[in-house]
Write a protein that holds these residues in place. Structure first.
Motif, PDB file in Angstrom:
ATOM      1  N   VAL A  24       0.717  -1.221  -0.103  1.00  0.00           N
ATOM      2  CA  VAL A  24       0.087  -0.021  -0.030  1.00  0.00           C
ATOM      3  C   VAL A  24       0.816   1.316  -0.031  1.00  0.00           C
ATOM      4  O   VAL A  24       1.993   1.269   0.706  1.00  0.00           O
ATOM      5  N   LYS A  27       0.679   7.310   2.623  1.00  0.00           N
ATOM      6  CA  LYS A  27       0.439   8.654   2.282  1.00  0.00           C
ATOM      7  C   LYS A  27       1.030   9.472   3.335  1.00  0.00           C
ATOM      8  O   LYS A  27       1.139   9.079   4.448  1.00  0.00           O
ATOM      9  N   VAL A 300      -5.630   3.106   5.536  1.00  0.00           N
ATOM     10  CA  VAL A 300      -5.097   4.026   4.801  1.00  0.00           C
ATOM     11  C   VAL A 300      -3.626   4.228   5.496  1.00  0.00           C
ATOM     12  O   VAL A 300      -2.638   4.216   4.696  1.00  0.00           O
ATOM     13  N   ARG A 301      -3.773   4.994   6.379  1.00  0.00           N
ATOM     14  CA  ARG A 301      -2.348   5.228   7.098  1.00  0.00           C
ATOM     15  C   ARG A 301      -1.797   3.974   7.814  1.00  0.00           C
ATOM     16  O   ARG A 301      -0.378   4.231   7.837  1.00  0.00           O
ATOM     17  N   LYS A 332      -8.242   6.122  13.020  1.00  0.00           N
ATOM     18  CA  LYS A 332      -8.592   6.704  11.817  1.00  0.00           C
ATOM     19  C   LYS A 332      -9.006   8.402  12.483  1.00  0.00           C
ATOM     20  O   LYS A 332      -8.359   9.189  11.642  1.00  0.00           O
TER      21      LYS A 332
END
Lengths: 342, 342
Positions: A24, A27, A300-301, A332
């Motif tokens: 992944v 970001k 995501v992170r 999150k």
């Protein structure tokens, strides 16, 4: 022990599968919000988690509060994997074991044809998984014993200085949680004594985490290998034996806390069912206590996982946290950043 | 384990014999010399032991000295029995076991006819000695397990508040060494972290020694019983099981120091061969280190014993202390007082 071995194996297999999927993209953490110097928890968004922590610490350190806790009883215990740093795709200590086999291979030409070492050296994860429990135990014992304490420490230090996480592509020591570092600092600023109480290896952690977390070696508790004292003609050494002395997980956590600290914590942080008994023990303190569970909700992170995960399974703990009103940190939404800014 | 059990038995037998001899009259400690407030060790006579300690601490805490030790490495470990308090006619914890049997007898009418309990209840020390190892182990296990940690703590607290030493006729907690209390204070004033590392039971010590020595429970290391966590429907307890988890004596001392503290001491205090491995480990520190052996030379104010004693035997340790130039405290000549003034 069987259970632990099984868990480790399952972790390894799952880990190998996950680590073979495309990585992944990381970001950059959101650091746009200006950090206020007076806020002790600047990387935490305003919300229930943050306000619970602030209200608790303010209350129990106020001499005029009925909930005041004397400094000598301000014991705060934190799990490590998944609570202070990441633990996916599998515990970072297992990456160390695999890397050690590769580093030791030149001294062991026989490993080219001997499992489970052959599989590791061939990067053949499918074969490695087929070696089963026995193979994995062999891997861990070979890489975590046979050396002196001093030698093992040097090996871990060298590894952490150079190894990179397979998908995040940074050193493992960069994958600590900035909001938790701030929480540790905040507690210490209020005279809490901060401890790590982890299922991970105590000597693995001691080799490098003290500087990162600001926690000295004598406040790091973890799973231990059996050891042996050798006077060695006046140059005494402690040798690491190929056997586990104590597994610091589940009920092992409160037992080790009692054995080593001798006091019940007033603050406990964790992220999985392996921390549940430590939470229950802390919740039974006659002092007002605080139970904080980090919930991995950020795909995501970081990673998102809970009830069905083979690493850091969070199922019974999640039920009890909800039922008993413990603080559930929603990674999150509660954290402005996950990792320290680089 | 066999060895330890044997030692304990031998201690008991010897102890019983000694405790049946007429008690030595306690002479009041010599407190005629005025205590200077600026002297950190006022109960120590001028001499090599005192000047060695002062010179060492001055040296290693001087930032301009090549021997300077950072605060985080200033770990000082002390044996308890015979080093910080007396241990004759036998370890005080064995008196506790005997007194506990008497206290528990009303709940155990069957003990009136069952050895080894019958012998204890009849004060029949000859019969007790005849029960052998098995009987003694039964005595210790019965009095040190079966309760929760909390219950055991209460039992020890009640005992120490009321029990009296058979010949000195004062509470056991009055038989701590005033000069050693001053040494602990002096080291802490110079930012040493002081630990107890004793063959005695860790929970026995934790119940009352923190206040006396100024050492918190998390800096007390000792022999441990196996324990069990019981969630107990939301009122979790830790139960003491009738089995020994770890014997903190001889090579067990450096092993436990490494497991629990994770740093090598720079200062170690002891009085017997049971402390020798801790001394050797400390002597191998790359920092300048200090090894202090208390030599029991005072048959009037305390007890005189060394090479031939079954309690606190000091033979190999005495040889190495002389050979390697470790500091040998001559209790009779180095100490102005033995016990704190009353």
């Amino acid at each position: 022990m069987k259970k632990i071995q099984h868990l480790v194996l399952v972790s390894l297999v799952i880990g190998l599968i996950v680590s073979c999927t495309p990585s992944v993209n990381v970001k950059p953490d959101d650091v746009s919000t200006p950090i206020q110097t007076k806020d002790p928890l600047p990387s935490w968004n305003e919300g229930e988690s943050k306000s619970n922590v602030l209200a608790y610490v303010t209350d129990v350190t106020d001499k005029n509060s009925p909930n005041f806790i004397p400094i000598s009883d301000r014991i705060a215990t934190f799990d490590n994997d998944g609570t202070l740093w990441s633990e996916q795709p599998f515990y970072f200590q297992l990456f160390f074991a695999i890397d050690r086999v590769k580093a030791m291979a030149s001294e062991h030409p026989e490993w080219k044809d001997t499992q489970p070492f052959k599989a590791v050296l061939d990067n053949d994860m499918e074969s490695l998984a087929k070696q089963g429990e026995h193979g994995l135990i062999q891997l861990v014992m070979t890489t975590h014993s046979g050396s002196t304490q001093k030698e093992f420490e040097t090996e871990v230090k060298e590894w952490i200085a150079t190894a990179k996480h397979p998908s995040k592509n940074v050193g493992y020591d960069k994958l600590v949680y900035q909001p938790m570092l701030e929480l540790l600092d905040y507690l210490r600023a209020n005279n809490f004594k901060t401890y790590i109480v982890s299922g991970g290896g105590v000597d693995f952690m001691r080799a490098f985490v003290s500087e990162i977390y600001g926690i000295p070696s004598e406040q790091i508790i973890g799973t231990r290998m059996k050891t042996e004292f050798d006077y060695n003609n006046g140059n005494p050494v402690i040798k690491r034996l190929p056997a586990i002395d104590f597994v610091d997980d589940k009920e092992g956590k409160p037992l080790n806390i009692q054995k080593i600290i001798g006091k019940k914590p007033v603050f406990a942080g964790g992220n999985s069912d392996g921390d549940l008994q430590m939470m229950q023990w802390t919740a039974s303190n006659t002092h007002k206590s605080f139970m904080l569970y980090v919930h991995h909700t950020d795909s995501v992170r970081e990673w998102a996982y809970d009830r069905d995960s083979h690493i850091g399974r969070f199922d019974k703990g999640l039920d009890q946290a909800i039922q008993d009103g413990w603080t559930l940190v929603d990674m999150k939404n509660d954290w402005k950043v996950v990792y320290p800014p680089r």
